[in-house]
Design a protein around this motif. Sequence first.
Motif, PDB file in Angstrom:
ATOM      1  N   LEU A 328       0.850  -1.192   0.000  1.00  0.00           N
ATOM      2  CA  LEU A 328       0.000   0.000   0.000  1.00  0.00           C
ATOM      3  C   LEU A 328       0.887   1.244   0.000  1.00  0.00           C
ATOM      4  CD1 LEU A 328      -3.094   0.764   0.271  1.00  0.00           C
ATOM      5  CD2 LEU A 328      -2.601   1.112   2.700  1.00  0.00           C
ATOM      6  N   THR A 329       0.702   2.102  -0.995  1.00  0.00           N
ATOM      7  CA  THR A 329       1.555   3.278  -1.131  1.00  0.00           C
ATOM      8  C   THR A 329       0.797   4.564  -0.806  1.00  0.00           C
ATOM      9  OG1 THR A 329       1.041   3.575  -3.486  1.00  0.00           O
ATOM     10  CG2 THR A 329       2.887   2.129  -2.935  1.00  0.00           C
ATOM     11  N   LYS A 330       1.568   5.608  -0.537  1.00  0.00           N
ATOM     12  CA  LYS A 330       1.055   6.972  -0.336  1.00  0.00           C
ATOM     13  C   LYS A 330       0.022   7.093   0.791  1.00  0.00           C
ATOM     14  CE  LYS A 330       2.217   9.285  -4.599  1.00  0.00           C
ATOM     15  NZ  LYS A 330       1.777  10.256  -5.621  1.00  0.00           N
ATOM     16  N   LEU A 331       0.168   6.269   1.803  1.00  0.00           N
ATOM     17  CA  LEU A 331      -0.753   6.369   2.933  1.00  0.00           C
ATOM     18  C   LEU A 331      -0.614   7.726   3.625  1.00  0.00           C
ATOM     19  CD1 LEU A 331      -2.873   4.904   4.667  1.00  0.00           C
ATOM     20  CD2 LEU A 331      -0.995   3.986   6.043  1.00  0.00           C
ATOM     21  N   TRP A 376      -6.871  10.812  10.563  1.00  0.00           N
ATOM     22  CA  TRP A 376      -5.827  11.120  11.525  1.00  0.00           C
ATOM     23  C   TRP A 376      -5.130  12.423  11.113  1.00  0.00           C
ATOM     24  CZ3 TRP A 376      -5.866   7.207   7.989  1.00  0.00           C
ATOM     25  CH2 TRP A 376      -4.925   7.255   6.958  1.00  0.00           C
ATOM     26  N   THR A 377      -4.507  13.069  12.050  1.00  0.00           N
ATOM     27  CA  THR A 377      -3.814  14.323  11.776  1.00  0.00           C
ATOM     28  C   THR A 377      -2.311  14.215  12.003  1.00  0.00           C
ATOM     29  OG1 THR A 377      -4.225  15.054  14.051  1.00  0.00           O
ATOM     30  CG2 THR A 377      -5.829  15.718  12.370  1.00  0.00           C
ATOM     31  N   GLU A 378      -1.870  13.117  12.596  1.00  0.00           N
ATOM     32  CA  GLU A 378      -0.448  12.965  12.920  1.00  0.00           C
ATOM     33  C   GLU A 378       0.385  12.754  11.640  1.00  0.00           C
ATOM     34  OE1 GLU A 378      -2.808  10.897  16.279  1.00  0.00           O
ATOM     35  OE2 GLU A 378      -2.958  11.226  14.091  1.00  0.00           O
ATOM     36  N   ASP A 379       1.615  13.252  11.673  1.00  0.00           N
ATOM     37  CA  ASP A 379       2.566  13.026  10.594  1.00  0.00           C
ATOM     38  C   ASP A 379       3.067  11.583  10.709  1.00  0.00           C
ATOM     39  OD1 ASP A 379       4.587  12.976   8.716  1.00  0.00           O
ATOM     40  OD2 ASP A 379       5.883  14.406   9.769  1.00  0.00           O
ATOM     41  N   ILE A 380       2.816  10.775   9.686  1.00  0.00           N
ATOM     42  CA  ILE A 380       3.213   9.362   9.748  1.00  0.00           C
ATOM     43  C   ILE A 380       4.466   9.080   8.927  1.00  0.00           C
ATOM     44  CG2 ILE A 380       0.832   8.634  10.164  1.00  0.00           C
ATOM     45  CD1 ILE A 380       0.770   7.596   7.254  1.00  0.00           C
ATOM     46  N   GLY A 412       3.860   2.355   2.131  1.00  0.00           N
ATOM     47  CA  GLY A 412       4.672   3.515   1.822  1.00  0.00           C
ATOM     48  C   GLY A 412       4.151   4.730   2.577  1.00  0.00           C
ATOM     49  N   VAL A 413       5.027   5.392   3.341  1.00  0.00           N
ATOM     50  CA  VAL A 413       4.620   6.571   4.109  1.00  0.00           C
ATOM     51  C   VAL A 413       5.370   7.818   3.634  1.00  0.00           C
ATOM     52  CG1 VAL A 413       3.880   5.299   6.150  1.00  0.00           C
ATOM     53  CG2 VAL A 413       6.291   5.978   5.923  1.00  0.00           C
ATOM     54  N   GLY A 414       5.935   7.742   2.449  1.00  0.00           N
ATOM     55  CA  GLY A 414       6.660   8.845   1.842  1.00  0.00           C
ATOM     56  C   GLY A 414       7.323   8.359   0.580  1.00  0.00           C
ATOM     57  N   PRO A 415       7.869   9.267  -0.243  1.00  0.00           N
ATOM     58  CA  PRO A 415       8.436   8.859  -1.529  1.00  0.00           C
ATOM     59  C   PRO A 415       9.803   8.203  -1.430  1.00  0.00           C
ATOM     60  CG  PRO A 415       8.672  11.231  -1.221  1.00  0.00           C
ATOM     61  CD  PRO A 415       7.850  10.732  -0.070  1.00  0.00           C
ATOM     62  N   GLY A 416      10.540   8.432  -0.370  1.00  0.00           N
ATOM     63  CA  GLY A 416      11.909   7.943  -0.265  1.00  0.00           C
ATOM     64  C   GLY A 416      11.994   6.436  -0.088  1.00  0.00           C
ATOM     65  N   THR A 420       9.267   3.506   4.414  1.00  0.00           N
ATOM     66  CA  THR A 420       8.487   2.297   4.180  1.00  0.00           C
ATOM     67  C   THR A 420       8.318   1.511   5.480  1.00  0.00           C
ATOM     68  OG1 THR A 420       9.395   2.125   1.937  1.00  0.00           O
ATOM     69  CG2 THR A 420       8.351   0.154   2.826  1.00  0.00           C
ATOM     70  N   ILE A 421       7.153   0.927   5.649  1.00  0.00           N
ATOM     71  CA  ILE A 421       6.887   0.029   6.770  1.00  0.00           C
ATOM     72  C   ILE A 421       6.710  -1.376   6.224  1.00  0.00           C
ATOM     73  CG2 ILE A 421       5.211  -0.592   8.560  1.00  0.00           C
ATOM     74  CD1 ILE A 421       4.567   2.406   8.783  1.00  0.00           C
ATOM     75  N   SER A 422       7.456  -2.322   6.761  1.00  0.00           N
ATOM     76  CA  SER A 422       7.359  -3.710   6.331  1.00  0.00           C
ATOM     77  C   SER A 422       6.616  -4.522   7.386  1.00  0.00           C
ATOM     78  CB  SER A 422       8.751  -4.298   6.109  1.00  0.00           C
ATOM     79  OG  SER A 422       8.668  -5.664   5.741  1.00  0.00           O
ATOM     80  N   LEU A 423       5.507  -5.146   6.980  1.00  0.00           N
ATOM     81  CA  LEU A 423       4.728  -5.981   7.891  1.00  0.00           C
ATOM     82  C   LEU A 423       5.073  -7.454   7.742  1.00  0.00           C
ATOM     83  CD1 LEU A 423       2.936  -3.312   7.283  1.00  0.00           C
ATOM     84  CD2 LEU A 423       1.098  -4.648   8.303  1.00  0.00           C
ATOM     85  N   HIS A 424       5.372  -7.848   6.496  1.00  0.00           N
ATOM     86  CA  HIS A 424       5.744  -9.245   6.214  1.00  0.00           C
ATOM     87  C   HIS A 424       6.831  -9.225   5.146  1.00  0.00           C
ATOM     88  CE1 HIS A 424       2.026 -10.474   8.257  1.00  0.00           C
ATOM     89  NE2 HIS A 424       1.400  -9.580   7.519  1.00  0.00           N
ATOM     90  N   ASP A 425       7.777 -10.143   5.219  1.00  0.00           N
ATOM     91  CA  ASP A 425       8.820 -10.242   4.206  1.00  0.00           C
ATOM     92  C   ASP A 425       8.209 -10.700   2.882  1.00  0.00           C
ATOM     93  OD1 ASP A 425      10.894  -9.397   5.784  1.00  0.00           O
ATOM     94  OD2 ASP A 425      11.432 -11.433   6.445  1.00  0.00           O
ATOM     95  N   LEU A 426       8.654 -10.059   1.786  1.00  0.00           N
ATOM     96  CA  LEU A 426       8.183 -10.431   0.453  1.00  0.00           C
ATOM     97  C   LEU A 426       9.128 -11.416  -0.212  1.00  0.00           C
ATOM     98  CD1 LEU A 426       6.945  -6.943  -0.799  1.00  0.00           C
ATOM     99  CD2 LEU A 426       5.587  -8.828   0.092  1.00  0.00           C
ATOM    100  N   ILE A 427      10.312 -11.579   0.344  1.00  0.00           N
ATOM    101  CA  ILE A 427      11.274 -12.549  -0.197  1.00  0.00           C
ATOM    102  C   ILE A 427      11.726 -13.447   0.943  1.00  0.00           C
ATOM    103  CG2 ILE A 427      13.516 -12.870  -1.288  1.00  0.00           C
ATOM    104  CD1 ILE A 427      13.207 -10.236  -2.676  1.00  0.00           C
TER     105      ILE A 427
END
Length: 427
Positions: A328-331, A376-380, A412-416, A420-427
């Motif tokens: 999920l991107t651009k949250l 929400w209003t917090e900076d994530i 994804g919580v920003g463009p850089g 990024t937040i990883s919840l589960h490994d993709l590899i």
Amino acid sequence: MPGIVIVGAQWGDEGKGKATDQLGDRVDYCVRYSGGNNAGHTIVVNDEKYVLHLLPSGILNPGVTPVLGNGVVIDLDVLYQELDDLAARGAEVQHPLVSANAHVITEYHKTIDKVTERFLGKAKLGTTGRGVGPAYGDKVNRIGIRIQDLFDESILRRKVEAALEQKNHLLVKVYNRRAIEPDEITDHLLTFADRLRPHVVDASRVINDALDNDKVVLFEGAQAHHLDVDHGTYPYVTSSNPIAAGACVGAGVGPTRIDRVVGIAKAYTTRVGSGPFVTELHDVDGEKLRTIGNEFGATTGRPRRCGWFDALVVEDAVQANAFTDVFLTKLDCLTGWEKIPVCVAYDVNGERHEVLPYSQTDIHHATPVYEFLDGWTEDISKCRTFDELPANTQAYVRRLEELIRCRISGIGVGPGREETISLHDLI
């Protein structure tokens, strides 16, 4: 070791480049399997922004072998412009391996693309004018030019002459344009032969050998599921198969070689060009999303159409591609809304649809049924674990998981690259 396919779950521009780049340091081969330079993938590395149109997104990761598969249509001017631009910026990248069976976009494909779109007037499809559709048309009509043809001048000249014999009639008699000289096209294509030759391979063999040798191969398509020529919102689609199954055809591997299929979904929805878009916003919220998300086409610069997250659209992609995971991107772009609408059903003439209707007519007449989630209003943007996200943000993600029927493994919580937040490994 896995073969992993990355697929856009909406109408493109979901951030596939970020997701592909995110996996890059654990990937040995990154393979583009469909599309041409009609899509842009934006990657931010150390605050440096790179926009790739044809090269695989993983090319910016050292140690990754990039490949352009047989399913790609290649504009050689664009290929070498991108490579030269990266070199000029100090990026150390490999020249991609190129399938001998990939087709070439010529100047006449671009000319026909542009004049045809203008001729359609209000019925235009919203193509990028890059010649991609006409090149695929020649491919299925068996009059296309392949990469390997550049190494046999006599064959190349005959093929270009045969293709232009019919196209010049169309250009002159229907579109009132000048005829194109075959030698002009052929001579230009031949200028690439020597530079290209060392990198042309039997890509199918290379990729299968890599998988046999326990290498990690990442397959990257352009566009997205709902722009697929067979499964998208036809005719407002691209000319190839960006769905996960397209990786097998466009790279020359069997379906049993694919271990993971990762869908990329934006936390809201965007679309470029014409076609149905049930949750599209024509108000201040739509303009706010466009501004915050910088929603302008990476290839064309066109403003993207913006709307709320459509669970029916993403769930349909989950089902058809058998996604194992969703990224999920651009949250972060949703920060600041008191309530965030999510489309959970369509109303079509009083009838409720909780899965995407197969009928284009029904989609055209659909209105969204929204569920309103607390914002929400917090900076994530500084969050690096799921637990660091505000409670309402976590609830938003978990509700999307329920609606699309697939686990969300990355956020994804920003463009850089690092945002990024990883919840589960993709590899």
